[in-house]
Design a protein around this motif. Structure first.
Motif, PDB file in Angstrom:
ATOM      1  N   ASP A 268      -5.355  -7.821  -3.213  1.00  0.00           N
ATOM      2  CA  ASP A 268      -6.116  -8.831  -2.479  1.00  0.00           C
ATOM      3  C   ASP A 268      -7.041  -8.226  -1.421  1.00  0.00           C
ATOM      4  O   ASP A 268      -7.691  -8.953  -0.675  1.00  0.00           O
ATOM      5  N   SER A 269      -7.090  -6.908  -1.343  1.00  0.00           N
ATOM      6  CA  SER A 269      -8.007  -6.159  -0.458  1.00  0.00           C
ATOM      7  C   SER A 269      -7.708  -6.328   1.021  1.00  0.00           C
ATOM      8  O   SER A 269      -8.514  -5.937   1.857  1.00  0.00           O
ATOM      9  N   ARG A 270      -6.576  -6.873   1.370  1.00  0.00           N
ATOM     10  CA  ARG A 270      -6.288  -7.106   2.780  1.00  0.00           C
ATOM     11  C   ARG A 270      -5.459  -5.991   3.417  1.00  0.00           C
ATOM     12  O   ARG A 270      -5.329  -5.935   4.630  1.00  0.00           O
ATOM     13  N   HIS A 271      -4.882  -5.138   2.593  1.00  0.00           N
ATOM     14  CA  HIS A 271      -4.058  -4.054   3.123  1.00  0.00           C
ATOM     15  C   HIS A 271      -4.383  -2.744   2.411  1.00  0.00           C
ATOM     16  O   HIS A 271      -4.859  -2.743   1.271  1.00  0.00           O
ATOM     17  N   VAL A 272      -4.125  -1.663   3.113  1.00  0.00           N
ATOM     18  CA  VAL A 272      -4.266  -0.317   2.572  1.00  0.00           C
ATOM     19  C   VAL A 272      -2.930   0.388   2.709  1.00  0.00           C
ATOM     20  O   VAL A 272      -2.279   0.307   3.762  1.00  0.00           O
ATOM     21  N   LEU A 273      -2.504   1.056   1.655  1.00  0.00           N
ATOM     22  CA  LEU A 273      -1.287   1.852   1.695  1.00  0.00           C
ATOM     23  C   LEU A 273      -1.654   3.320   1.595  1.00  0.00           C
ATOM     24  O   LEU A 273      -2.474   3.709   0.756  1.00  0.00           O
ATOM     25  N   SER A 274      -1.052   4.136   2.445  1.00  0.00           N
ATOM     26  CA  SER A 274      -1.310   5.578   2.420  1.00  0.00           C
ATOM     27  C   SER A 274       0.004   6.332   2.503  1.00  0.00           C
ATOM     28  O   SER A 274       0.986   5.844   3.058  1.00  0.00           O
ATOM     29  N   THR A 275       0.010   7.523   1.943  1.00  0.00           N
ATOM     30  CA  THR A 275       1.169   8.409   2.044  1.00  0.00           C
ATOM     31  C   THR A 275       0.676   9.808   2.379  1.00  0.00           C
ATOM     32  O   THR A 275      -0.408  10.214   1.956  1.00  0.00           O
ATOM     33  N   GLY A 276       1.484  10.522   3.180  1.00  0.00           N
ATOM     34  CA  GLY A 276       1.010  11.815   3.653  1.00  0.00           C
ATOM     35  C   GLY A 276       2.081  12.872   3.708  1.00  0.00           C
ATOM     36  O   GLY A 276       3.235  12.665   3.309  1.00  0.00           O
ATOM     37  N   ALA A 277       1.686  14.022   4.255  1.00  0.00           N
ATOM     38  CA  ALA A 277       2.598  15.159   4.348  1.00  0.00           C
ATOM     39  C   ALA A 277       3.710  14.932   5.359  1.00  0.00           C
ATOM     40  O   ALA A 277       4.661  15.708   5.407  1.00  0.00           O
TER      41      ALA A 277
END
Length: 807
Positions: A697-706
């Motif tokens: 729905d373009s309302r959230h962004v999910l990210s994963t990192g080191a």
């Protein structure tokens, strides 16, 4: 304990306590008096039973009695007795099990409405006990059935619904004792529920998994508001403006009050008078002398059900001011606080009529009907779309500072948490007066948000007016959504069964780690890039490797299928992007546009976005006319997004209107793909961002990192709404907005529930066998089809695995 006095043959049962200056026997028979024997009058104390338990204590008693002339020593030794006996005598008779062992004891106060009862707290491996100084021990059920919550003043212990105990609110004299009690509860609590953050509750509410009422109660809880403390009573919004119509029209916005303004600013004429006074006031200046929540206001609402509390107020409740908010009872199920069932004489109005029950608006037939309609109003479309504005005022970034001034939301300085440091006031009378004034004024909740609160996702979101044209693109959806509805239904079904993921087949096709996976539209051909610098084609139908192409002597970092379904783009560590023609089986074109390795790519329409470790993301336009005249994929540079560090991840939202980038420094940037403007820049990871993606729905962004974290960011406000920390890094993932399927460093598939921030399942997959030894390797690439029914993974073990969801 049984007490026998002198030669009497009768014994009285009761509680025996050893205090610092006296011995106290409290008989069970209320007709018998409480016996208090000062230690200074005791000539001899000796044990006649349980010698092994009391012997050490007897030595202390003897030493004390031998030094009656030395008062200083007496005080010191009796203090030792008290500390030794508290856990044995004060609580021992009340323990639920003789096997319970005390871990810690300290002094505290149990807070009730307008009453604080001093006493002792004891923590055992099975329970929490409170011993008031003036009564019997208060003990909730076993610790496994309680949920502790830290507040700035103490510790609140909630009992679960199936327990018969009452919640207790403990106020400690120093934070060290409070923290130690909390530590023991968390250590020995078998069913200790996980603590949630305001952001995690926000995500659940925004996606419709919490009602407005539930969300507001959670925010009050996190902001240290408690029904056990009238000076910190929970605050809920006054949402209706129409109390005169015969019928309540919840489809008319005029029925509701403006939630963007504090109550005191709703009347324009009154606001102008307040502003005039505010501008001429010396520092510290304020707009409202009274607060929207105080003991007086709470008891004004509850006078019909709790009249006895009025005696505790110095002057009784004042008349309700025009800045007050509501209490949870207005949205509950018990209408008794609106009814004068005790026939209390509440006085008369100026016209001589008596005040009895609350006058209800014409649109409600009785108190119960009023509450039902009030609850419906709180959950209405209008309130759901505007509640975030009220949260900004009460719990958020408009609570204080320049934003509060601009919003006409400035209250007396004493009402703000941390506004006055009472501990720095040396004069005890002045300090008590200051504390009393703070309690009488009312207190502002703990600030939970420092950035604008996101709006709730509602069925009619596309009809709402956004402050920025950028976000209007979120609602540009087709009117005919029948096909999309079917696709969405299949996705929900697939994600609901994601725990049933099963391996179809495993194929080792590369010499080094797999870095990218692309699949043709019909799913027949699978392409995988690798650190061995090759792209390889695999036939799903034939289940065998078919083609291999090497572009350079450096690793390929990712690949994607172009919309024509005939071309695969491959990014490389040699700074280039290569285009592979499927029909011709050869390299079609080379794009040389970066000064460092190209890390990832995405495509929308006729534009290619390339991310690079040279700190840029470049936008390339494909020329369709040139493409029709030749086999070459000609692209020209349109724009270049500059970053402060190398870009390791990039993604577009489904509509192609928003771009998100993840940097090596841990920064997430959200861009307007049309105007190329920077919308949000969030420092949310402490290391390199491995993968990033928009929700559907373009309302959230999910990210994963080191840093081993999964983080959900709200696109509109840039707020980190949820953060989950794993035990290992996650290099790739797919998600549906609520559930995440991620690939871990140990080679497992991890299934996460973002609404509860929990790992729901671990699926071991990629295992590397070398010389009869087994090692787990990082899962580095993942692909999922549009219906979310098929999954392909690749890892450092050089193989790809096909998965299906078992039904």
């Amino acid at each position: 304990t049984a007490l026998q006095l002198g030669a009497s043959s009768t014994k009285d049962r009761g509680s025996f306590k050893v205090c610092s200056k006296s011995l106290i026997f409290d008989p069970e028979d209320f007709a018998e008096p409480i016996l208090k024997i000062p230690l200074r009058e005791c000539k001899k104390i000796e044990s006649v039973f349980a010698h092994e338990i009391l012997c050490p204590l007897q030595l202390h008693r003897a030493s004390c009695l031998d030094k009656l002339g030395d008062q200083t020593a007496m005080n010191s030794k009796t203090l030792t007795i008290r500390l030794l006996l508290n856990s044995c005598c004060c609580f021992f008779s009340s323990f639920q099990s003789v096997s319970e062992g005390p871990h810690m004891e300290c002094t505290a106060e149990m807070v009730l409405p307008l009453v604080s009862n001093p006493g002792h707290v004891c923590i055992t491996d099975e329970g929490l006990y409170f011993q008031p100084l003036n009564g019997y021990p208060v003990s909730p059920p076993r610790i496994g059935h309680t949920v502790p919550r830290l507040t700035h003043a103490g510790l609140e212990v909630f009992c679960t619904e199936n327990d018969s105990c009452s919640d207790i609110y403990l106020k400690f004299y120093n934070t060290a004792d409070r923290d130690e009690v909390y530590y023991y509860i968390a250590t020995f609590l078998e069913n200790h529920l996980m603590e949630h953050t305001a952001e995690s509750y926000m995500l659940q509410w925004q996606r419709g998994h919490l009602s407005n009422y539930q969300y507001l109660l959670h925010l009050n809880n996190l902001a240290d508001r408690s029904c056990n403390d009238l000076s910190q009573y929970p605050i809920l919004p006054w949402v209706l403006a129409d109390y005169t119509s015969p019928h309540l029209d919840l489809t008319n916005s005029a029925t509701f009050r403006d939630l963007t303004k504090p109550i005191g600013a709703l009347n324009k004429e009154r606001l102008e008078r307040l502003l005039a006074r505010y501008r001429g006031m010396p520092e510290p200046s304020f707009m409202y002398g009274s607060h929207y929540s105080s003991p007086g206001y709470v008891l004004f609402y509850l006078v019909r059900v709790a009249p006895e509390h009025m005696l505790s107020l110095q002057n009784g409740p004042a008349c309700l001011s025009s800045v007050s908010q509501l209490i949870p009872e207005f949205y509950g199920d018990d209408p008794s606080f609106l009814e004068n069932k005790f026939s209390i004489d509440l006085g008369r109005r100026q016209n001589g009529s008596s005040i009895n029950e609350v006058n209800l608006p014409p649109w409600s037939s009785d108190a119960n009907d009023f509450l039902q309609k009030h609850k419906i109003a709180l959950e209405s479309q209008y309130v759901s779309e505007n509640l975030h504005e009220w949260i900004d005022l009460v719990f958020g970034y408009k609570q204080r500072g320049c934003e509060a001034v601009a919003s006409h939301n400035v209250f007396h300085p004493l009402t703000y948490e941390g506004g006055i440091d009472c501990d720095s006031i040396d004069d005890p009378d002045q300090r008590i007066a200051m504390l009393t004034q703070i309690l009488e004024f009312g207190q502002t909740p703990t600030q939970l948000f420092t950035v604008p609160h996101p709006q709730r996702i509602t069925p009619r979101f596309h009809s709402m007016t956004q402050s920025s044209s950028t976000y209007s693109t979120l609602s540009d959806m087709s009117e005919d959504t029948s096909f999309e509805d079917l696709t969405e239904e299949s996705r929900k079904l697939a994600w609901g069964n994601m725990e049933q993921l099963e391996v179809l087949s495993t194929h080792k096709i590369h010499k080094e780690a797999v870095t990218g996976i692309a699949v043709t539209r019909d799913g027949a051909s699978i392409f995988a890039t690798s650190q061995d610098s090759t792209i390889k084609m695999f036939s799903k139908e034939l289940k065998e490797f078919q083609r291999s192409m090497s572009f350079s002597n450096m690793a390929l970092s990712s690949c994607l299928m172009l919309p024509d379904d005939n071309t695969v783009a491959c990014s490389s560590w040699d700074n280039n992007v290569y285009f592979y023609s499927i029909p011709y089986g050869r390299r079609q074109d080379t794009l040389m546009g970066h000064d460092d390795a190209v890390s990832q790519m995405c495509w929308y329409g006729d534009q290619l976005y390339t991310a690079s470790w040279d700190s840029t993301v470049k936008v390339w336009l494909r020329d369709p006319d040139n493409q029709s005249r030749s086999k070459r994929c000609s692209l020209e540079l349109l724009y270049e997004f500059e970053h402060e560090s190398g870009v390791n991840a990039v993604a577009l939202n489904p509509a192609g209107t928003l771009l998100v980038t993840g940097c090596k420094g841990g920064t997430v940037c959200i861009w307007d793909a049309g105007s190329y403007g920077l919308l949000q820049q969030v420092q949310c990871h402490s290391g390199t961002i491995h993968h990033i993606s928009f929700s559907s729905d373009s309302r959230h962004v999910l990210s994963t990192g080191a840093d081993c974290c999964l983080k959900v960011i709200d696109v509109q406000t840039g707020t980190v709404m949820s953060s989950v920390r794993a035990e290992e890094e996650m290099r790739c993932f797919c998600w549906d907005g609520n559930t995440v399927l991620s690939g871990s460093q140990s080679g497992d598939l991890l299934l996460w529930d973002l609404l509860s921030n929990t790992l729901t399942k671990r699926i071991p997959i990629h295992v590397y066998i070398l010389y009869l030894s087994i090692s787990y390797v990082t899962l580095t690439a993942m692909w999922m089809n549009e219906q979310c029914s098929s999954v392909i993974t690749g890892g450092e073990d050089r193989q790809i695995i096909f998965w299906k969801i078992a039904t």
